[in-house]
Design a protein around this motif. Structure first.
Motif, PDB file in Angstrom:
ATOM      1  N   GLU A  45      10.914  -8.665  -5.350  1.00  0.00           N
ATOM      2  CA  GLU A  45      10.766  -7.353  -4.705  1.00  0.00           C
ATOM      3  C   GLU A  45       9.394  -6.756  -5.010  1.00  0.00           C
ATOM      4  O   GLU A  45       8.762  -6.153  -4.137  1.00  0.00           O
ATOM      5  N   ARG A  46       8.926  -6.927  -6.216  1.00  0.00           N
ATOM      6  CA  ARG A  46       7.628  -6.355  -6.588  1.00  0.00           C
ATOM      7  C   ARG A  46       6.488  -7.015  -5.808  1.00  0.00           C
ATOM      8  O   ARG A  46       5.569  -6.332  -5.349  1.00  0.00           O
ATOM      9  N   THR A  47       6.533  -8.328  -5.643  1.00  0.00           N
ATOM     10  CA  THR A  47       5.481  -8.996  -4.874  1.00  0.00           C
ATOM     11  C   THR A  47       5.573  -8.606  -3.398  1.00  0.00           C
ATOM     12  O   THR A  47       4.541  -8.436  -2.734  1.00  0.00           O
ATOM     13  N   TYR A  48       6.786  -8.445  -2.889  1.00  0.00           N
ATOM     14  CA  TYR A  48       6.963  -7.973  -1.509  1.00  0.00           C
ATOM     15  C   TYR A  48       6.356  -6.580  -1.342  1.00  0.00           C
ATOM     16  O   TYR A  48       5.626  -6.321  -0.385  1.00  0.00           O
ATOM     17  N   ARG A  49       6.655  -5.703  -2.269  1.00  0.00           N
ATOM     18  CA  ARG A  49       6.123  -4.335  -2.181  1.00  0.00           C
ATOM     19  C   ARG A  49       4.602  -4.316  -2.261  1.00  0.00           C
ATOM     20  O   ARG A  49       3.955  -3.508  -1.603  1.00  0.00           O
ATOM     21  N   PHE A  50       4.032  -5.208  -3.067  1.00  0.00           N
ATOM     22  CA  PHE A  50       2.576  -5.294  -3.136  1.00  0.00           C
ATOM     23  C   PHE A  50       2.006  -5.644  -1.757  1.00  0.00           C
ATOM     24  O   PHE A  50       1.050  -5.014  -1.287  1.00  0.00           O
ATOM     25  N   ALA A  51       2.591  -6.633  -1.105  1.00  0.00           N
ATOM     26  CA  ALA A  51       2.127  -7.025   0.232  1.00  0.00           C
ATOM     27  C   ALA A  51       2.333  -5.887   1.230  1.00  0.00           C
ATOM     28  O   ALA A  51       1.446  -5.596   2.044  1.00  0.00           O
ATOM     29  N   LEU A  52       3.474  -5.227   1.168  1.00  0.00           N
ATOM     30  CA  LEU A  52       3.780  -4.141   2.101  1.00  0.00           C
ATOM     31  C   LEU A  52       2.848  -2.952   1.909  1.00  0.00           C
ATOM     32  O   LEU A  52       2.244  -2.452   2.868  1.00  0.00           O
ATOM     33  N   VAL A  53       2.703  -2.495   0.685  1.00  0.00           N
ATOM     34  CA  VAL A  53       1.861  -1.322   0.411  1.00  0.00           C
ATOM     35  C   VAL A  53       0.403  -1.638   0.755  1.00  0.00           C
ATOM     36  O   VAL A  53      -0.321  -0.774   1.271  1.00  0.00           O
TER      37      VAL A  53
END
Length: 126
Positions: free
Chosen positions: A16-24
Motif C-alpha cells: 500500500e505504501r509503494t502504491y501511495r507513493f506512485a499515486l501521490v
C-alpha cells in the motif's frame, strides 16, 4: 504531503505504501506546469515511481527466492531513481512554496522506501 493528497499515516503495508507513493507522485505532477525542459524528467519520474510499486507486487508474487530478491532489488533501484528525478525537478524549476514542500516530502518518501527495501534485501540475503 500537503493539500489533502498526502500519505497521512505511513502504512505498515509496504504494498500500500509503494502504491501511495506512485499515486501521490502522479497527483503532484498533474497539478504543476512544467517547463518543456523538465518533461523528460517528469516522464521518467512517472515510470520509476510506478515501477517501485509494480516490482514490489512482483516480489510478493515471486515464484522463487532468487526471483523475489531480484524484484526487491529492482524496486529499491526504482525508488532511488525516483529520488534523482525529484531532485532534478526541484533544482531545475521554480515551484511555489507549497509545491516545493510537497516535492521535498516525495523525495523524503523515496529515500525512506530505499532504506526500507535495502533492509529487507539485507535480511533476505544474510
Amino acid at each position: 504531503m500537503t493539500s489533502g493528497r498526502q500519505i497521512e499515516a505511513k502504512p505498515y503495508d509496504l504494498e500500500e505504501r509503494t502504491y501511495r507513493f506512485a499515486l501521490v507522485t502522479r497527483l503532484f505532477l498533474k497539478r504543476q506546469s512544467w517547463d518543456p525542459a523538465s518533461w523528460p524528467d517528469v516522464r521518467q519520474l512517472l515510470r520509476s515511481s510506478g515501477s517501485v510499486a509494480a516490482n514490489y507486487v512482483e516480489f510478493i508474487e515471486g515464484l522463487s527466492g532468487d526471483d523475489k530478491t531480484y524484484r526487491l532489488r529492482i524496486s529499491k533501484k526504482e525508488a532511488r531513481e525516483s529520488g534523482l528525478w525529484l531532485r532534478l525537478l526541484s533544482d531545475c524549476n521554480s515551484l511555489p512554496p507549497e509545491s516545493a514542500a510537497e516535492l521535498r516530502e516525495l523525495k523524503q518518501e523515496s529515500d525512506e522506501l530505499v532504506r526500507i527495501l535495502a533492509a529487507i534485501i539485507r535480511k533476505r540475503v544474510s
